[in-house]
Design a protein around this motif. Structure first.
Motif, PDB file in Angstrom:
ATOM      1  N   GLY A 150     -12.763   1.697  -7.152  1.00 27.14           N
ATOM      2  CA  GLY A 150     -11.669   1.211  -6.325  1.00 27.14           C
ATOM      3  C   GLY A 150     -10.353   1.463  -7.020  1.00 27.14           C
ATOM      4  N   HIS A 151      -9.323   1.753  -6.241  1.00 30.09           N
ATOM      5  CA  HIS A 151      -8.040   2.115  -6.833  1.00 30.09           C
ATOM      6  C   HIS A 151      -6.944   1.164  -6.380  1.00 30.09           C
ATOM      7  CE1 HIS A 151     -10.478   5.757  -7.299  1.00 30.09           C
ATOM      8  NE2 HIS A 151      -9.745   5.957  -8.381  1.00 30.09           N
ATOM      9  N   VAL A 152      -6.090   0.816  -7.335  1.00 24.73           N
ATOM     10  CA  VAL A 152      -5.003  -0.127  -7.116  1.00 24.73           C
ATOM     11  C   VAL A 152      -3.696   0.649  -7.114  1.00 24.73           C
ATOM     12  CG1 VAL A 152      -3.783  -2.126  -8.053  1.00 24.73           C
ATOM     13  CG2 VAL A 152      -6.281  -1.980  -8.237  1.00 24.73           C
ATOM     14  N   PRO A 153      -2.962   0.660  -5.993  1.00 24.08           N
ATOM     15  CA  PRO A 153      -1.677   1.371  -5.974  1.00 24.08           C
ATOM     16  C   PRO A 153      -0.621   0.579  -6.732  1.00 24.08           C
ATOM     17  CG  PRO A 153      -2.088   0.320  -3.845  1.00 24.08           C
ATOM     18  CD  PRO A 153      -3.298   0.057  -4.699  1.00 24.08           C
ATOM     19  N   TRP A 184       4.340  -3.826 -17.275  1.00 20.71           N
ATOM     20  CA  TRP A 184       4.345  -5.275 -17.067  1.00 20.71           C
ATOM     21  C   TRP A 184       5.067  -5.704 -15.788  1.00 20.71           C
ATOM     22  CZ3 TRP A 184       1.082  -8.031 -19.904  1.00 20.71           C
ATOM     23  CH2 TRP A 184       0.685  -7.525 -21.146  1.00 20.71           C
ATOM     24  N   PRO A 185       6.187  -5.075 -15.408  1.00 21.92           N
ATOM     25  CA  PRO A 185       6.852  -5.483 -14.163  1.00 21.92           C
ATOM     26  C   PRO A 185       6.018  -5.245 -12.903  1.00 21.92           C
ATOM     27  CG  PRO A 185       8.383  -4.295 -15.583  1.00 21.92           C
ATOM     28  CD  PRO A 185       7.016  -4.114 -16.174  1.00 21.92           C
ATOM     29  N   LEU A 186       4.890  -4.561 -13.023  1.00 23.54           N
ATOM     30  CA  LEU A 186       4.023  -4.311 -11.869  1.00 23.54           C
ATOM     31  C   LEU A 186       2.984  -5.411 -11.682  1.00 23.54           C
ATOM     32  CD1 LEU A 186       3.466  -0.483 -12.441  1.00 23.54           C
ATOM     33  CD2 LEU A 186       5.051  -1.569 -10.846  1.00 23.54           C
ATOM     34  N   ARG A 187       3.190  -6.553 -12.317  1.00 21.54           N
ATOM     35  CA  ARG A 187       2.232  -7.661 -12.265  1.00 21.54           C
ATOM     36  C   ARG A 187       1.887  -8.061 -10.835  1.00 21.54           C
ATOM     37  NH1 ARG A 187       2.841 -13.422 -11.729  1.00 21.54           N
ATOM     38  NH2 ARG A 187       5.033 -12.996 -11.256  1.00 21.54           N
ATOM     39  N   VAL A 188       2.884  -8.249  -9.998  1.00 22.88           N
ATOM     40  CA  VAL A 188       2.642  -8.710  -8.628  1.00 22.88           C
ATOM     41  C   VAL A 188       1.914  -7.647  -7.826  1.00 22.88           C
ATOM     42  CG1 VAL A 188       3.750  -9.422  -6.479  1.00 22.88           C
ATOM     43  CG2 VAL A 188       4.587 -10.299  -8.677  1.00 22.88           C
ATOM     44  N   THR A 189       2.347  -6.406  -7.954  1.00 22.08           N
ATOM     45  CA  THR A 189       1.688  -5.306  -7.246  1.00 22.08           C
ATOM     46  C   THR A 189       0.241  -5.170  -7.684  1.00 22.08           C
ATOM     47  OG1 THR A 189       3.798  -4.129  -7.105  1.00 22.08           O
ATOM     48  CG2 THR A 189       1.808  -2.831  -6.769  1.00 22.08           C
ATOM     49  N   ALA A 190       0.002  -5.258  -8.991  1.00 19.11           N
ATOM     50  CA  ALA A 190      -1.369  -5.158  -9.503  1.00 19.11           C
ATOM     51  C   ALA A 190      -2.229  -6.296  -8.974  1.00 19.11           C
ATOM     52  CB  ALA A 190      -1.353  -5.171 -11.033  1.00 19.11           C
ATOM     53  N   ARG A 191      -1.687  -7.490  -8.970  1.00 19.65           N
ATOM     54  CA  ARG A 191      -2.455  -8.652  -8.508  1.00 19.65           C
ATOM     55  C   ARG A 191      -2.863  -8.489  -7.047  1.00 19.65           C
ATOM     56  NH1 ARG A 191       0.591 -14.101  -9.507  1.00 19.65           N
ATOM     57  NH2 ARG A 191       1.756 -13.442  -7.663  1.00 19.65           N
ATOM     58  N   ARG A 192      -1.947  -8.001  -6.220  1.00 23.16           N
ATOM     59  CA  ARG A 192      -2.268  -7.812  -4.804  1.00 23.16           C
ATOM     60  C   ARG A 192      -3.359  -6.765  -4.617  1.00 23.16           C
ATOM     61  NH1 ARG A 192       4.101  -7.787  -3.084  1.00 23.16           N
ATOM     62  NH2 ARG A 192       4.372 -10.053  -3.002  1.00 23.16           N
ATOM     63  N   GLY A 193      -3.267  -5.671  -5.362  1.00 25.03           N
ATOM     64  CA  GLY A 193      -4.269  -4.611  -5.228  1.00 25.03           C
ATOM     65  C   GLY A 193      -5.639  -5.039  -5.717  1.00 25.03           C
ATOM     66  N   ILE A 194      -5.672  -5.780  -6.826  1.00 26.91           N
ATOM     67  CA  ILE A 194      -6.951  -6.272  -7.361  1.00 26.91           C
ATOM     68  C   ILE A 194      -7.574  -7.266  -6.390  1.00 26.91           C
ATOM     69  CG2 ILE A 194      -8.020  -7.596  -9.225  1.00 26.91           C
ATOM     70  CD1 ILE A 194      -5.800  -6.406 -11.067  1.00 26.91           C
ATOM     71  N   ARG A 195      -6.757  -8.188  -5.866  1.00 29.07           N
ATOM     72  CA  ARG A 195      -7.270  -9.175  -4.913  1.00 29.07           C
ATOM     73  C   ARG A 195      -7.867  -8.479  -3.684  1.00 29.07           C
ATOM     74  NH1 ARG A 195      -2.818 -11.531  -3.615  1.00 29.07           N
ATOM     75  NH2 ARG A 195      -2.908 -13.392  -4.949  1.00 29.07           N
ATOM     76  N   ARG A 196      -7.164  -7.468  -3.194  1.00 29.83           N
ATOM     77  CA  ARG A 196      -7.633  -6.753  -1.998  1.00 29.83           C
ATOM     78  C   ARG A 196      -9.011  -6.142  -2.232  1.00 29.83           C
ATOM     79  NH1 ARG A 196      -3.800  -3.162  -1.914  1.00 29.83           N
ATOM     80  NH2 ARG A 196      -2.389  -4.572  -0.827  1.00 29.83           N
ATOM     81  N   LEU A 197      -9.187  -5.503  -3.372  1.00 28.43           N
ATOM     82  CA  LEU A 197     -10.466  -4.843  -3.660  1.00 28.43           C
ATOM     83  C   LEU A 197     -11.590  -5.842  -3.898  1.00 28.43           C
ATOM     84  CD1 LEU A 197      -9.208  -1.930  -5.914  1.00 28.43           C
ATOM     85  CD2 LEU A 197     -10.522  -1.658  -3.801  1.00 28.43           C
ATOM     86  N   LEU A 198     -11.312  -6.898  -4.640  1.00 28.38           N
ATOM     87  CA  LEU A 198     -12.367  -7.873  -4.920  1.00 28.38           C
ATOM     88  C   LEU A 198     -12.757  -8.640  -3.661  1.00 28.38           C
ATOM     89  CD1 LEU A 198     -11.388  -9.280  -8.435  1.00 28.38           C
ATOM     90  CD2 LEU A 198     -12.951  -7.427  -7.852  1.00 28.38           C
ATOM     91  N   ARG A 199     -11.808  -8.887  -2.768  1.00 28.13           N
ATOM     92  CA  ARG A 199     -12.160  -9.506  -1.489  1.00 28.13           C
ATOM     93  C   ARG A 199     -13.008  -8.556  -0.651  1.00 28.13           C
ATOM     94  NH1 ARG A 199      -7.248 -12.475   1.493  1.00 28.13           N
ATOM     95  NH2 ARG A 199      -7.835 -10.792   2.884  1.00 28.13           N
TER      96      ARG A 199
END
Length: 716
Positions: free
Chosen positions: A314-317, A329-344
């Motif tokens: 799975g890939h996180v944009p 580090w400033p991509l924290r919010v973007t990373a969190r959203r992408g990880i949540r999407r894939l794990l859900r």
């Protein structure tokens, strides 16, 4: 102990890493005795010249639940020293919201960078209590900010306000044709977090019908808005394990290995995932490996991660272009959203295995907490070992620590390791010569206290790839004609002057990064007698489109040997190569190629620190004599003076001496020692052995979680 005594202990600690650890005691004492004198002592320490003590005092102020202490901490957001402003922004997250700090924190958000990420995190923590005030403040700030990146960061921060007041402004920005696309993308992505708000999905529909990045993000946001049933914890059947490394473009073929941040960890995750699902005893029927990727790829992955068994990706944009790990580090919010999407989308995920103190782990642990997924964390003294090495060499001092910390984020990363380890369901440890001591003295973890929560697991390599490369290279050394798989290596050597052809080779494989010591190795070789004795082959790095980290190393290399002098000197920068190609080239360094490469070259790992060393193990399995750091994982498997030479790789003079000694060892042509190195890897460090060791860890964590659920029931 008392506030003064504890502060004295921080100031008098013999090592910087000790002082960082003792900062917890200072915060404890400040919380225990929040008097006027405590405040006076801490503010005096903040103003002092010892920057380690100053930072410790900033965080101790956050532990004092007192209006004056809170106000003093807020005032530090205006301190003339950038490192104090940064730590004040971080420390305020532990306090009650302060209205007088909101404007300055938003100013730091607009400035961006690591400090901006910390300020944004603090505002997110406060938003539950002052969300409406924060939304109004951001709306006002947007009126006076025209810079696109700054507006984008403000809109992203607005998206973290959970109250409905933020939705109107986000929708206006998302649908505003006059707004810059980056700002609109931030608004659309934020709207996707308003789970269950059907009217938002309806408003985004017309964006989806378009083409381009905004439409792609809108599609993902509509997916995010869907309500997902609560995760059920299965008590039977094979497991699903998720693992991630967001600073690499990971694919099953490892086509980008060695470029940017695509180092040994990317290779490890691919091989390990394959080994886990192939081993019936591991009881893992699905491994989900997450890495970075473009938005269209991320959307396509959602169709496969939920149903397929085996090793799925799975890939996180994260950003339109790749960002090096140190700047991510400033991509924290973007990373969190992408990880949540894939794990859900994956449905059942029994265990999430995290390995790095980076933005991926920072984001992923939030998602795991939200979704109720237990975490396994591989603990390594990183950046602790680097702090120790720089302190020991004199390159890091108490009077310069703050400036260095602005670049390296040492304090934050040590705290992240501490928090990840403390909250993990289980921790995995690398073998080290003095493991218990290093964990206690460097990281602050006593692994003897709860031994059932810790497991020592060595990393492993895929011997099939190495053994195949050895067979190919040994045959090629006898009959080079007719085998075009070595043509690129031939071409590299043929580009050298005639007097450089036929020399042995020093080889190294890895990322072009300061920690990997590539430029240090070039300097040690080029400025010593080694340059007349051997050529140097560096495999790794994106030479055509280097990242910031790669550019820094290339500039250091150019300062020693400009590009027009490399060939004359015998320096071969090969760039990143596929894993199997790199394996064949290493085997050729051992066996040689008639008229082109003399046999019995050596492999050098010049890393400032190496927690384990995948490429190093592959070189040893090839039968090469190696040079390796004398601290960390390599000291547990390199037999000094037999299969290799251990040294302080951070010292160029000692590195040069060690390489010379390794060449002398290799010149003996002792095939028994080569077999000894190979057999050691085969017995202790295969990827299959690693999978076998991790299987029981994952099963134990999943079983404990299931038992916990049976005991307490589902938590609403």
């Amino acid at each position: 102990m008392g506030i003064q005594t504890t502060l004295d202990a921080v100031a008098g600690a013999p090592r910087i890493i000790d002082a960082i650890r003792l900062a917890d005691d200072l915060a404890f004492e400040a919380r225990r005795d929040p008097g006027v004198r405590t405040l006076r002592i801490l503010l005096g320490a903040v103003a002092g010249s010892d920057q380690v003590v100053a930072i410790a005092a900033v965080h101790a102020l956050a532990a004092v639940f007192d209006e004056q202490a809170s106000k003093s901490l807020s005032n530090l957001l205006s301190d003339e020293r950038p490192f104090i402003r940064e730590h004040a922004a971080w420390a305020l997250a532990e306090t009650l919201p302060r209205y007088d700090a909101v404007g300055r924190l938003l100013g730091l958000v607009t400035d961006g960078g690591f400090t901006g990420m910390l300020a944004q995190t603090t505002l997110e923590n406060w938003s539950g209590a002052i969300g409406e005030t924060l939304a109004v403040a951001i709306e006002s700030a947007l009126l006076g900010v025209a810079d696109v990146p700054a507006r984008t960061r403000l809109v992203e921060t607005l998206g973290l306000v959970r109250q409905s007041i933020a939705e109107r402004q986000l929708l206006e920005i998302a649908l505003d044709e006059a707004e810059h696309e980056d700002v609109r993308v931030a608004a659309v992505a934020a709207l996707g977090q308003r789970t269950g708000a059907r009217y938002i999905a309806d408003r985004l529909e017309h964006l989806i019908e378009r083409e381009g990045r905004l439409a792609e993000v809108a599609r993902l946001s509509v997916i995010d808005l869907q309500v997902v049933p609560q995760r059920n914890i299965e008590t039977e059947g094979a497991l699903t394990v998720a693992q991630l490394f967001l600073h690499a473009d990971i694919d099953p073929t490892l086509s980008s290995a060695g470029a940017g941040d695509n180092g040994g960890i990317a290779t490890l995750l691919v091989r390990l995932g394959d080994a886990l699902v192939a081993d019936p005893a591991a009881h893992v029927d699905r491994v989900l490996t997450l890495s970075r990727g473009a938005v269209p790829r991320a959307a396509a992955d959602l169709l496969s991660v939920g149903g397929d068994t085996g090793h799925v990706y799975g890939h996180v944009p994260l950003a339109p272009s790749a960002v090096p790990s140190a700047a991510a580090w400033p991509l924290r919010v973007t990373a969190r959203r992408g990880i949540r999407r894939l794990l859900r989308a994956a449905g059942r995920v029994d265990v999430l295995h995290l390995r790095m103190a980076d933005v991926g782990s920072l984001a992923a642990v939030d998602v795991a907490r939200e979704l109720g997924i237990p975490v396994v964390f591989t603990v390594a003294p990183d950046p602790h070992s680097i702090i120790q090495a720089l302190d020991r060499s004199g390159d890091l001092t108490r009077t310069t620590f703050g400036q260095t910390d602005l670049r390296e984020h040492f304090w934050f990363r040590t705290r992240l390791v501490q928090n990840l380890a403390a909250n993990a369901a289980h921790t995995v440890l690398f073998p080290r010569p003095e493991l218990a001591r290093d964990m206690r003295e460097l990281v602050g973890i006593d692994i003897a206290s709860y031994p059932e929560r810790h497991t020592i697991v060595a990393e492993g390599v895929d011997l099939e790839v190495v053994d195949r490369a050895v067979v190919d290279a040994s045959a090629h050394a006898i009959t080079p004609a007719g085998d075009d798989r070595f043509d690129d290596l031939h071409a590299l050597i043929q580009a050298l002057p005639a007097h450089r052809r036929g020399l042995p080779i020093i080889a190294t494989v890895g990322r072009l990064h300061r920690v990997k010591g590539m430029a240090t190795l070039v300097e040690a070789w080029a400025t010593s007698a080694l340059a007349e004795r051997v050529n140097l082959l560096v495999i790794g790095g994106d030479l055509e489109h280097p990242s910031l980290d790669e550019r820094e190393q290339l500039e250091r290399i150019d300062a020693v040997l400009s590009p027009d002098r490399r060939a004359e000197a015998g320096l071969l920068l090969a760039g990143h190569q596929p894993n199997d190609v790199a394996a064949r080239w290493l085997a050729a360094v051992r066996f040689g190629i008639p008229g082109i490469i003399a046999p019995r070259g050596v492999y050098v790992c010049a890393s400032l620190k190496e927690e384990f060393g995948i490429a190093l193990l592959e070189a040893m399995a090839t039968g090469l004599t190696v040079v390796a750091p004398d601290a960390g994982g390599p000291a547990t498997y390199v037999e000094d003076g037999l299969t290799g030479v251990l040294t302080a790789t951070w010292d160029p003079a000692m590195l040069t001496t060690a390489i010379s000694a390794a060449l002398d060892l290799a010149a003996r042509g002792d095939d028994d020692l080569a077999r000894r190195a190979h057999d050691m890897v085969a017995a202790r460090f295969t990827i299959q052995g690693m999978a076998s060791a991790l299987g029981p860890v994952y099963r134990g964590v999943a079983a404990s979680e299931a038992e916990l659920l049976r005991t307490v029931g589902p938590v609403a």
